[in-house]
Motif scaffolding. Structure first.
Motif, mmCIF file in Angstrom:
data_model
loop_
_atom_site.group_PDB
_atom_site.id
_atom_site.type_symbol
_atom_site.label_atom_id
_atom_site.label_comp_id
_atom_site.label_asym_id
_atom_site.label_seq_id
_atom_site.Cartn_x
_atom_site.Cartn_y
_atom_site.Cartn_z
ATOM 1 N N PHE A 162 33.000 78.326 48.165
ATOM 2 C CA PHE A 162 34.337 78.868 48.409
ATOM 3 C C PHE A 162 34.935 78.390 49.733
ATOM 4 O O PHE A 162 36.117 78.616 49.997
ATOM 5 C CB PHE A 162 34.294 80.403 48.411
ATOM 6 C CG PHE A 162 33.708 80.992 47.159
ATOM 7 C CD1 PHE A 162 34.465 81.102 46.008
ATOM 8 C CD2 PHE A 162 32.389 81.428 47.131
ATOM 9 C CE1 PHE A 162 33.934 81.644 44.852
ATOM 10 C CE2 PHE A 162 31.842 81.970 45.986
ATOM 11 C CZ PHE A 162 32.617 82.081 44.829
ATOM 12 N N ASN A 165 38.274 76.299 50.167
ATOM 13 C CA ASN A 165 39.547 76.863 49.720
ATOM 14 C C ASN A 165 40.246 77.708 50.781
ATOM 15 O O ASN A 165 41.156 78.466 50.470
ATOM 16 C CB ASN A 165 39.318 77.723 48.463
ATOM 17 C CG ASN A 165 38.736 76.914 47.315
ATOM 18 O OD1 ASN A 165 39.095 75.757 47.125
ATOM 19 N ND2 ASN A 165 37.822 77.515 46.565
ATOM 20 N N TYR A 175 38.480 85.210 56.140
ATOM 21 C CA TYR A 175 37.319 84.580 55.507
ATOM 22 C C TYR A 175 36.673 83.575 56.457
ATOM 23 O O TYR A 175 35.448 83.460 56.531
ATOM 24 C CB TYR A 175 37.714 83.885 54.212
ATOM 25 C CG TYR A 175 36.535 83.224 53.525
ATOM 26 C CD1 TYR A 175 35.583 83.993 52.865
ATOM 27 C CD2 TYR A 175 36.355 81.843 53.578
ATOM 28 C CE1 TYR A 175 34.483 83.391 52.266
ATOM 29 C CE2 TYR A 175 35.268 81.237 52.979
ATOM 30 C CZ TYR A 175 34.338 82.015 52.320
ATOM 31 O OH TYR A 175 33.245 81.426 51.738
#
Length: 394
Positions: A162, A165, A175
């Motif tokens: 991930f 992204n 994140y």
């Protein structure tokens, strides 16, 4: 207030911490002084590096994980003389303090300016943020905190797919703070870099707390050495097994290179940003082996190295300013003018074409470490004879 204090310290831990602080200065000396580094050559790029340059960078990989791990161990020692509420308050306030220091005193030491054109969340920031998070997590049941820490350290690489992204958004920023390094453009002039994400490091620090239990008074030196040997060898063996087949825990797979030495170097070339599981196993395992053998080492050299390990943050700040000052002397000695400095860029603006050979970098590194011994010795003596509350924050 001044009085003689009798503080019980584990000398082998101070010795290991002092050793990694000394090695850390080598990496930063290379950043400041080395001509190839200032020209943008990545020491880990096999198409451009040499074995000596690669190992100069690689050996410093041990510093951050060992230091963060031992920071957790220090938290364990503090917990033995504070209530859980007092410990939580201490971790929270010290963590916030470290994060502020990263963005002020430490930032100015690196950049020589407070323009904040390029700034970010680096190692002192993540140390502080990890402490802030642990100020809450220490209230979890002990077994739950241990399980959570293991899941973070062994499982965070499951998030790797991930990482690509991440967007320039609030969710992307959050994140990134958790798991992946990323640059965030604030405006046309200012950029914020998240280089040290939280997840792996807070897990390492938390495991260091449990590691501290090996130093309980009722555990003999012989028993502790046996456990440390088992943990260290087991950690290294797990690294070799997982790395041998590129099975798990590292997104950067090793490959056969143009020479046997580069193939070996590829095997140990693991990811620091964020620290992969294999990076952590590769560095913390040998640290445990060092502690297994170093507990009863005592001579003139170890007594001096221990001094650095007892005042690590004080040393950290001083070494940045000293190295930057030396770099400025070199810059001006080579005929450059003040107007040529490009403030606001990394390392104060020492661009391509400036710098010295690697062997000269080593000499300046050793000289800087020797010079730093004297203020560190003074501050260590001051700390050992004073009880001022602020001493716990520097």
């Amino acid at each position: 207030m001044t009085l003689p204090l009798q503080k019980s310290r584990v000398q082998s831990i101070d010795l290991l911490r002092g050793l990694v602080m000394i090695i850390m200065a080598l990496d930063h000396a290379r950043d400041f002084f080395h001509a190839a580094t200032n020209s943008g050559i990545d020491p880990l790029d096999f198409s451009k590096t040499s074995p000596v340059l690669f190992l100069t960078r690689w050996i410093t990989h041990f510093c951050a994980p060992v230091f963060v791990f031992l920071s957790g161990t220090s938290i364990y020692f503090v917990s033995q003389r504070k209530t859980k509420q007092e410990l939580s308050r201490f971790l929270f306030t010290r963590g916030i303090w470290l994060m502020i220091m990263e963005l002020t005193i430490v930032y100015f030491g690196w950049e020589g300016t407070l323009s904040y054109l390029f700034f970010g969340a680096f190692v002192i920031w993540v140390l502080g943020l990890s402490m802030v998070v642990l100020s809450v997590l220490i209230f979890l049941p002990r077994i739950l905190l241990l399980i959570l820490s293991l899941v973070i350290v062994f499982g965070h690489n499951l998030l790797d797919p991930f990482d690509a992204n991440v967007s320039q958004s609030l969710s992307g920023f959050l994140y990134s703070v958790l798991h992946v390094p990323h640059e965030f453009v604030i405006d046309s002039k200012h950029t914020f870099l998240v280089l040290y994400p939280l997840l792996p490091w807070v897990g390492v620090m938390a495991l260091g707390i449990f590691f501290g239990e090996l130093y309980k008074p009722d555990i003999s030196v012989q028993k502790r050495k046996k456990i440390l040997l088992q943990l260290g060898l087991g950690t290294i063996l797990l690294f070799v097994i997982l790395r041998s087949g590129n099975f798990y825990g590292e997104s950067f797979h090793w490959k056969t290179q143009s020479t046997e030495i580069f193939t070996l170097l590829s095997f140990i070339n693991t990811t620091k940003y964020p620290p992969s599981l294999l990076y952590l196993l590769m560095t913390i395992g040998p640290g445990m082996l060092f502690l297994a053998f170093a507990e009863q080492w005592k001579n003139k050299l170890t007594s001096k190295i221990i001094v650095y390990g007892r005042v690590p943050f004080f040393y950290y700040i001083l070494h940045i300013y000293l190295l930057h000052a030396i770099a400025l002397v070199i810059f001006f000695a080579n005929g450059h003018q003040l107007s040529e400095l490009n403030h606001g860029k990394y390392l104060g603006g020492f661009g391509p074409g400036n710098g010295i050979h690697l062997w000269q970098t080593y000499l300046l590194w050793m000289g800087a470490v020797v010079l730093l011994y004297f203020p560190c010795r003074w501050y260590n003596n001051y700390k050992s004879t004073h009880t001022n509350w602020w001493l716990s924050y520097l």
